[in-house]
Design a protein around this motif. Structure first.
Motif, PDB file in Angstrom:
ATOM      1  N   GLN A   1       8.885   8.285  -4.274  1.00 52.53           N
ATOM      2  CA  GLN A   1      10.085   8.254  -3.355  1.00 52.53           C
ATOM      3  C   GLN A   1      10.660   6.840  -3.291  1.00 52.53           C
ATOM      4  OE1 GLN A   1       8.820   9.818   0.485  1.00 52.53           O
ATOM      5  NE2 GLN A   1      11.015   9.779   1.289  1.00 52.53           N
ATOM      6  N   ALA A   2       9.707   5.925  -3.386  1.00 48.44           N
ATOM      7  CA  ALA A   2      10.096   4.538  -3.338  1.00 48.44           C
ATOM      8  C   ALA A   2      11.078   4.007  -4.617  1.00 48.44           C
ATOM      9  CB  ALA A   2       8.889   3.391  -3.505  1.00 48.44           C
ATOM     10  N   ALA A   3      10.671   4.846  -5.834  1.00 49.89           N
ATOM     11  CA  ALA A   3      11.335   4.448  -7.062  1.00 49.89           C
ATOM     12  C   ALA A   3      12.689   5.198  -6.962  1.00 49.89           C
ATOM     13  CB  ALA A   3      10.579   5.043  -8.067  1.00 49.89           C
ATOM     14  N   ARG A   4      12.841   6.391  -6.248  1.00 52.06           N
ATOM     15  CA  ARG A   4      14.044   6.967  -6.239  1.00 52.06           C
ATOM     16  C   ARG A   4      14.845   6.313  -5.442  1.00 52.06           C
ATOM     17  NH1 ARG A   4      11.022  11.306  -6.362  1.00 52.06           N
ATOM     18  NH2 ARG A   4      10.538  11.554  -4.321  1.00 52.06           N
ATOM     19  N   ARG A   5      14.417   5.342  -4.067  1.00 48.90           N
ATOM     20  CA  ARG A   5      15.310   4.826  -3.128  1.00 48.90           C
ATOM     21  C   ARG A   5      15.443   3.478  -3.746  1.00 48.90           C
ATOM     22  NH1 ARG A   5      12.808   5.583   2.862  1.00 48.90           N
ATOM     23  NH2 ARG A   5      12.563   7.732   2.963  1.00 48.90           N
ATOM     24  N   ALA A   6      15.040   3.020  -4.813  1.00 49.45           N
ATOM     25  CA  ALA A   6      15.382   1.737  -5.227  1.00 49.45           C
ATOM     26  C   ALA A   6      16.074   2.127  -6.718  1.00 49.45           C
ATOM     27  CB  ALA A   6      13.934   0.995  -5.609  1.00 49.45           C
TER      28      ALA A   6
ATOM     29  N   GLU B   1       9.128  -0.438   3.702  1.00 47.15           N
ATOM     30  CA  GLU B   1      10.765  -0.913   3.399  1.00 47.15           C
ATOM     31  C   GLU B   1      10.821  -2.120   2.798  1.00 47.15           C
ATOM     32  OE1 GLU B   1      13.622   0.068   6.742  1.00 47.15           O
ATOM     33  OE2 GLU B   1      11.517   0.183   7.937  1.00 47.15           O
ATOM     34  N   ALA B   2      10.141  -3.180   2.845  1.00 44.17           N
ATOM     35  CA  ALA B   2      10.332  -4.519   2.295  1.00 44.17           C
ATOM     36  C   ALA B   2       9.788  -4.214   0.979  1.00 44.17           C
ATOM     37  CB  ALA B   2       9.257  -5.358   2.947  1.00 44.17           C
ATOM     38  N   ASP B   3       8.910  -3.462   0.540  1.00 43.51           N
ATOM     39  CA  ASP B   3       8.898  -3.248  -0.882  1.00 43.51           C
ATOM     40  C   ASP B   3       9.965  -2.612  -1.575  1.00 43.51           C
ATOM     41  OD1 ASP B   3       5.988  -4.100  -0.813  1.00 43.51           O
ATOM     42  OD2 ASP B   3       5.539  -1.801   0.205  1.00 43.51           O
ATOM     43  N   VAL B   4      10.664  -1.691  -0.880  1.00 45.93           N
ATOM     44  CA  VAL B   4      11.765  -0.950  -1.479  1.00 45.93           C
ATOM     45  C   VAL B   4      13.179  -2.030  -1.565  1.00 45.93           C
ATOM     46  CG1 VAL B   4      13.480   0.821  -1.040  1.00 45.93           C
ATOM     47  CG2 VAL B   4      10.855   1.440  -0.849  1.00 45.93           C
ATOM     48  N   ARG B   5      13.049  -2.626  -0.582  1.00 41.89           N
ATOM     49  CA  ARG B   5      14.113  -3.792  -0.706  1.00 41.89           C
ATOM     50  C   ARG B   5      13.783  -4.484  -1.910  1.00 41.89           C
ATOM     51  NH1 ARG B   5      13.707  -3.640   4.871  1.00 41.89           N
ATOM     52  NH2 ARG B   5      12.507  -5.597   4.731  1.00 41.89           N
ATOM     53  N   GLN B   6      12.707  -4.993  -2.223  1.00 39.08           N
ATOM     54  CA  GLN B   6      12.385  -5.998  -3.267  1.00 39.08           C
ATOM     55  C   GLN B   6      12.551  -5.341  -4.641  1.00 39.08           C
ATOM     56  OE1 GLN B   6       9.074  -8.574  -2.478  1.00 39.08           O
ATOM     57  NE2 GLN B   6       8.747  -9.129  -4.214  1.00 39.08           N
TER      58      GLN B   6
END
Length: 153
Positions: A20-25, A56-61
């Motif tokens: 999910q993090a990968a998709r969002r990024a 969230e901070a990880d996804v922003r990064q």
């Protein structure tokens, strides 16, 4: 890095799994792991069974890294840019210097590519493209400019 009990989620839905993090990024899970292994992304929390959990901070990064890669910045440049991004006391002049150096490199690379394009177009123009064996393109690649000059006369 801490460990989370399985299935633990905050009221806002964070943290999330790697997919999910990968998709969002806008990148693949493989790239997320790669960036983490390079140290571009800090080590993240894991569940009791070892699954990565991203905030969230990880996804922003990750989005920052993806955008910087899209613009052609090197991994070393991205490392410096990430440091500047997280440093609220930074001087924007530092960021501008990095971006300007990158633009200058792109300008040089574009000029080089255009020179290659002109050379290839000239070779294409010289090539008859028929059933005969003479080929100025192959002659040029082989460094046989004498043969190419002789075949053109």
């Amino acid at each position: 890095m801490s460990s989370l009990p399985e299935g633990t989620r905050g009221a806002d839905g964070w943290p999330i799994a790697i997919g999910q993090a990968a998709r969002r990024a806008g990148i693949s899970a493989k790239m997320v792991r790669h960036y983490e292994s390079l140290g571009l992304l800090p080590r993240v929390m894991r569940t009791d069974s070892g699954y990565r959990q991203y905030g969230e901070a990880d996804v922003r990064q990750l989005r920052f890294i993806r955008r910087a890669r899209d613009l052609g910045f090197s991994l070393d440049e991205i490392t410096v840019l990430l440091g500047l991004w997280s440093n609220r006391g930074r001087a924007s002049a530092s960021v501008k210097r990095i971006a300007q150096r990158h633009v200058d490199e792109l300008t040089d690379r574009i000029a080089s590519l255009q020179a290659m394009q002109r050379s290839l177009k000239a070779l294409l123009n010289d090539c008859h493209g028929d059933e005969g064996p003479d080929c100025p393109i192959l002659d040029d690649l082989a460094g046989d400019t004498d043969r190419r000059t002789a075949s053109l006369n």
